[in-house]
Scaffold this motif. Sequence first.
Motif, short mmCIF file in Angstrom:
data_model
loop_
_atom_site.label_atom_id
_atom_site.label_comp_id
_atom_site.label_asym_id
_atom_site.label_seq_id
_atom_site.Cartn_x
_atom_site.Cartn_y
_atom_site.Cartn_z
N ALA A 39 61.53 -36.59 153.64
CA ALA A 39 61.09 -37.95 153.99
C ALA A 39 61.68 -38.31 155.35
O ALA A 39 62.76 -37.88 155.72
CB ALA A 39 61.54 -38.94 152.94
N ASP A 41 60.93 -39.07 159.69
CA ASP A 41 60.61 -38.20 160.82
C ASP A 41 61.86 -37.98 161.68
O ASP A 41 62.97 -38.38 161.30
CB ASP A 41 59.45 -38.77 161.64
CG ASP A 41 59.73 -40.15 162.23
OD1 ASP A 41 60.92 -40.56 162.27
OD2 ASP A 41 58.78 -40.81 162.70
N THR A 44 63.93 -41.09 162.51
CA THR A 44 64.75 -41.59 161.40
C THR A 44 65.98 -40.72 161.22
O THR A 44 67.10 -41.23 161.02
CB THR A 44 63.92 -41.65 160.11
OG1 THR A 44 62.93 -42.68 160.24
CG2 THR A 44 64.80 -41.95 158.89
N VAL A 155 62.27 -45.08 151.15
CA VAL A 155 61.31 -43.98 151.11
C VAL A 155 60.07 -44.44 150.33
O VAL A 155 60.21 -45.02 149.25
CB VAL A 155 61.94 -42.74 150.45
CG1 VAL A 155 60.94 -41.60 150.33
CG2 VAL A 155 63.16 -42.28 151.26
N ASP A 183 58.83 -45.53 160.34
CA ASP A 183 58.57 -44.29 161.07
C ASP A 183 57.18 -43.74 160.74
O ASP A 183 56.41 -44.34 159.98
CB ASP A 183 59.69 -43.27 160.83
CG ASP A 183 59.65 -42.59 159.47
OD1 ASP A 183 58.66 -42.75 158.71
OD2 ASP A 183 60.61 -41.86 159.15
N SER A 184 56.86 -42.60 161.33
CA SER A 184 55.51 -42.05 161.22
C SER A 184 55.20 -41.54 159.81
O SER A 184 54.04 -41.28 159.49
CB SER A 184 55.33 -40.90 162.22
OG SER A 184 56.25 -39.85 161.96
N LYS A 185 56.22 -41.42 158.96
CA LYS A 185 56.01 -40.98 157.57
C LYS A 185 56.10 -42.13 156.58
O LYS A 185 56.11 -41.92 155.37
CB LYS A 185 57.03 -39.89 157.21
CG LYS A 185 56.83 -38.58 157.97
CD LYS A 185 57.76 -37.52 157.43
CE LYS A 185 57.49 -36.16 158.06
NZ LYS A 185 58.36 -35.10 157.48
N GLY A 186 56.21 -43.35 157.10
CA GLY A 186 56.23 -44.51 156.23
C GLY A 186 57.60 -44.90 155.71
O GLY A 186 57.73 -45.82 154.89
#
Length: 203
Positions: A39, A41, A44, A155, A183-186
């Motif tokens: 989790a 990017d 982060t 997360v 971030d780009s992964k939420g």
Amino acid sequence: MKLTTVTQLTIDGVTQGNGGASEEDRRNGFERGGWAPGAGDDDTRAFIARTYQRADAFLFGRRTYDLFAATWGSVEQMRAHPIGVALDAAPKYVASTTLTEPGWAGTTVLSGDLEAAVADLKAKPGGELQVHGSSVLARWLLAHSLVDEMILIVVPVILGQGARLFPDAGPDLALDLVESRVDSKGVTIQVLRPAGRPKYAGN
């Protein structure tokens, strides 16, 4: 020193088993460990590393201390990582009534009056005393008004089981938002400061 808690949690507030379920976790029926690896990017991960690097000292609960000592404090590859270097260099304090001989150099055990011991640490010169993980300790520190700042790393997953950061029934607390990013992964990071009790409609 400013006391900052740094907590990785799910959308439904679970902190348990972020890296993987331990044998103790599984004995309690927890089957959903390992929800955090991968989790976040690079930004982060860099934020987390910088957070560790600015700490003047670290405070742990017993379980998190044992986990960190066996990984960041022992595995050569992890010791060489910037987080491992930061942990090794700074004084470490662990709240425990059972630990007598910590194996990690630079560790002091706080086994007496914890509230007084933490107040003494906060009174020392320096910038920041950080609590990573250690959710039981973090809850206790919040309940005793010892936390100056909270960093929540959320997360985007719902587990539906596991120990949570905040109890079903506990003290209420208003929070001021200092910083927020996604971030780009939420994964969201919120930096918050306790601000007394909330105001409720009609009061």
